[in-house]
Design a protein around this motif. Sequence first.
Motif, mmCIF file in Angstrom:
data_model
loop_
_atom_site.group_PDB
_atom_site.id
_atom_site.type_symbol
_atom_site.label_atom_id
_atom_site.label_comp_id
_atom_site.label_asym_id
_atom_site.label_seq_id
_atom_site.Cartn_x
_atom_site.Cartn_y
_atom_site.Cartn_z
ATOM 1 N N ILE A 91 0.851 -1.199 0.000
ATOM 2 C CA ILE A 91 0.000 0.000 0.000
ATOM 3 C C ILE A 91 0.887 1.250 0.000
ATOM 4 O O ILE A 91 2.086 1.189 0.291
ATOM 5 C CB ILE A 91 -0.956 0.019 1.216
ATOM 6 N N ARG A 92 0.255 2.378 -0.348
ATOM 7 C CA ARG A 92 0.929 3.674 -0.205
ATOM 8 C C ARG A 92 0.073 4.543 0.705
ATOM 9 O O ARG A 92 -1.139 4.329 0.816
ATOM 10 C CB ARG A 92 1.126 4.341 -1.570
ATOM 11 N N VAL A 93 0.704 5.537 1.349
ATOM 12 C CA VAL A 93 -0.040 6.411 2.260
ATOM 13 C C VAL A 93 -0.389 7.712 1.554
ATOM 14 O O VAL A 93 0.287 8.129 0.607
ATOM 15 C CB VAL A 93 0.763 6.696 3.542
ATOM 16 N N GLU A 136 -7.995 4.400 6.336
ATOM 17 C CA GLU A 136 -8.431 5.437 5.393
ATOM 18 C C GLU A 136 -7.290 6.252 4.797
ATOM 19 O O GLU A 136 -7.510 7.010 3.846
ATOM 20 C CB GLU A 136 -9.424 6.377 6.079
ATOM 21 N N VAL A 137 -6.072 6.149 5.334
ATOM 22 C CA VAL A 137 -4.948 6.892 4.743
ATOM 23 C C VAL A 137 -4.110 5.990 3.842
ATOM 24 O O VAL A 137 -3.013 6.349 3.433
ATOM 25 C CB VAL A 137 -4.052 7.523 5.830
ATOM 26 N N CYS A 138 -4.639 4.801 3.526
ATOM 27 C CA CYS A 138 -3.888 3.823 2.725
ATOM 28 C C CYS A 138 -4.587 3.556 1.402
ATOM 29 O O CYS A 138 -5.820 3.495 1.327
ATOM 30 C CB CYS A 138 -3.736 2.510 3.485
ATOM 31 N N GLU A 139 -3.786 3.405 0.367
ATOM 32 C CA GLU A 139 -4.289 3.016 -0.955
ATOM 33 C C GLU A 139 -3.557 1.763 -1.417
ATOM 34 O O GLU A 139 -2.345 1.641 -1.235
ATOM 35 C CB GLU A 139 -4.064 4.139 -1.979
ATOM 36 N N VAL A 140 -4.310 0.850 -2.018
ATOM 37 C CA VAL A 140 -3.721 -0.367 -2.573
ATOM 38 C C VAL A 140 -3.025 -0.013 -3.886
ATOM 39 O O VAL A 140 -3.595 0.654 -4.748
ATOM 40 C CB VAL A 140 -4.803 -1.440 -2.817
ATOM 41 N N ILE A 141 -1.773 -0.445 -4.016
ATOM 42 C CA ILE A 141 -0.987 -0.151 -5.214
ATOM 43 C C ILE A 141 -1.445 -1.051 -6.358
ATOM 44 O O ILE A 141 -1.711 -2.247 -6.169
ATOM 45 C CB ILE A 141 0.513 -0.342 -4.923
ATOM 46 N N GLU A 142 -1.530 -0.498 -7.528
ATOM 47 C CA GLU A 142 -2.012 -1.221 -8.709
ATOM 48 C C GLU A 142 -1.026 -2.305 -9.146
ATOM 49 O O GLU A 142 0.182 -2.190 -8.947
ATOM 50 C CB GLU A 142 -2.219 -0.238 -9.860
ATOM 51 N N GLY A 143 -1.585 -3.347 -9.750
ATOM 52 C CA GLY A 143 -0.753 -4.361 -10.389
ATOM 53 C C GLY A 143 -0.238 -5.454 -9.487
ATOM 54 O O GLY A 143 0.759 -6.105 -9.807
#
Length: 773
Positions: free
Chosen positions: A201-203, A271-278
Amino acid sequence: MPNGGGHDTRLTGFAQRPGEGRLGRKNVFAPQLLPFGDAATFEVTLPEDDHTTSARRAPRAFRIKMKRAGEIILSELHQFLEGQGVLSPNCLAAIMALDVLIRHLPSMKNITVGRSFFTRQGTTALTGGVEVWQGYYQSARPTKGKMLINVDLSATAFYEAGSLVTMVVKILGRRSVDDLHRGITDKDRFKLEKALKNLKIRVTHRGEETSKRRFKINKITLTPANQTRFDMGDGQTVDVAAYFFRTYNHKLTYPHLPCIVVKKDVFLPLEVCEVIEGQRYIRKLSEKQTADMIRFTCQPPHMRANRIKQGIEILNYRGNEYLQQFGVTVSNDMIMAPARVIPTPTLQYHPSSREAIIVPREGSWNLKDKKVAQGATLGSWSVITFGTDHEFPLQSVQAFLRELILTCQDNGMVCDVESALKTAWLRAGNAAKAQPQLIVCILPNTGVPLYAEIKRVTDTVIGIASQCIQSRHMMQAKKQYCANVCLKINVKLGGMNVFISPTQIPFITDRPTILMGADISHPSPGDRARPSVAAICASLDAKASRYSAAIRVQMGRTEIIADLANMVKDLLRNFYQTCGRKPERILFYRDGVSEGQFAQVLEGEINAVRAACSSLNESYKPTITFVVVQKRHHTRLFPLDKKDADRTGNCLPGTVVESVITHPFEFDFYLQSHAGLQGTSRPTHYHVLYDENRFTTDGLQALSYNLCYIYARCTRAVSLVPPVYYAHIVCRRARFHSRGEQWSDTESMEELPGQVSTFGVVKPELVRTMYFM
């Protein structure tokens, strides 16, 4: 299959050798000598590019040594393609170099998995935060006189990119995040942690600079963000929600949700995390995800062919500068290969049938006016329902049993109705004079756990044949369904459903011959604790319609069958005890072997078969033919003319291709033995590694095709020879024989290293029957 040809006669290979050998050996290929000559050392400084740690690292310096390893002489490859040379290490290196060459440019532009690369075009969402991506497979293949590129469609599952909160909602099967306003249960937390572990993930809470920072999820906190506390370093503790508000002026929208842990005492709110694509999803898909995946990949032949052509445009071989530098040109046209259709065999049922002898059309037929070739006698049996009277009304159960009994009788089985009803009434033969031959189990659902436990108990504890019935089929009591159940029950009890006219399988009927099919089943990806299961199924007589099985559990993921000699010995004994004669010939079909393992399997497993024979008698030396059967490949056959296609647009059953796309000179062929139901059919690749029986090409092709018509479960020609098909089924069944296994419908359970489950042994009463059907 575009045709690839090379103009240059030499490729130069350089070996890159990182310090201490820690990263292993890497090869670099070039069309000519590099400017520095035979060797050079380079100092290279590279920034950390994965950002998977919580602390920023400084760029690291590397010393790279490159040394000329040799030249690939393409003339050797040309000789091999023309059948004038062997597959030497130099030829293998040349094929590998061509594979690297065609893969280089697409791998820089796309996400790659093995020999496939994937794009975001045409993705489809599955359930649980997973989506399927369309991809293209390509590999360099040696054939008669030329190199081809095998191009095919590919598909695999990836995690959906974006909000981690959204991902959590989907994994837990909720409609929206509002459904989680009370937090999550311990059960949900366990499910989440298992699904998210190692996900990158990215923040997003510290601006654009830190959005590049990547982390791996380690686990999920036991408490929500507003109750998860940590030490500030000065002896004071603060909860995560308060810390984010105080430090970043960020008031959490979902303080009631847990945090992810990326390092000891490093907590991040969802909520401050996004799943990285691919990121590829490597866990086992659920039943619904699998069904959705099949719908996505199921494309009729003409549509698949058009998509492959689109893929060739994307690959753009003619505009590939790397191919140009190596002097390689590739045609954009699919290769055309001559094919023929093998005649359909004649099937025989019991002489009392109205239609005892038939020649199927387009690979299928029905049981109307037919009685099984040899009907088993079912004298004592019982029925058990795994549900309440409300779920399974007595009248519905009785109606289904009446239809099943009538259908079995119509199809030639002998059913003692009075004894059967008494046995059922007296609850599984508790007070009956005869032990039940069969237990019919009516199940409330299609889930794995109950089914698995039933099979474990009946196969390894009680030693009795069992037949499971789904409740939805029981409620409907359709005659076609009952007929299919009848076929399975008959062979489980020692009967025979159908056989081929002896004149059409002379290799089996002229002299005592045993057919064997072998396969190995491995645990799911990421499951390092469970063992592999090896299975062999072997015919019992000259009609090759009845089989017995041998199972072994072995450690590791090796494709070599560890105890093959003893398994073969058991099966040879079963053959002798059934028909009173020793097999003079062995035809061994082996599944699950890749081309790189041919030599290893050939040497190890043929020697094991010989050892099994000599252990019975030193002078016993039957002739052996060893054939590798491959279904996991990317070759597809598309008919050019509608008259050569079935109703689904696929090639007709019995279509065989034995040139152009096959090995330059060895004995192999592609056989499409089944009629297509949906999508594009996959032919089976048969490759003969060893042949003491001196098969002609036509002889082995016809025998293999004919056998596909006597698979016991259905009235259709199947896609691969029954001995191997049965070995597949036995491997799957053996997985259920593990004591204390906690089966999951969605994914495999991960055990701690060393905790290998104990597998039960199939009872002797069932060993010489097709209990696994």
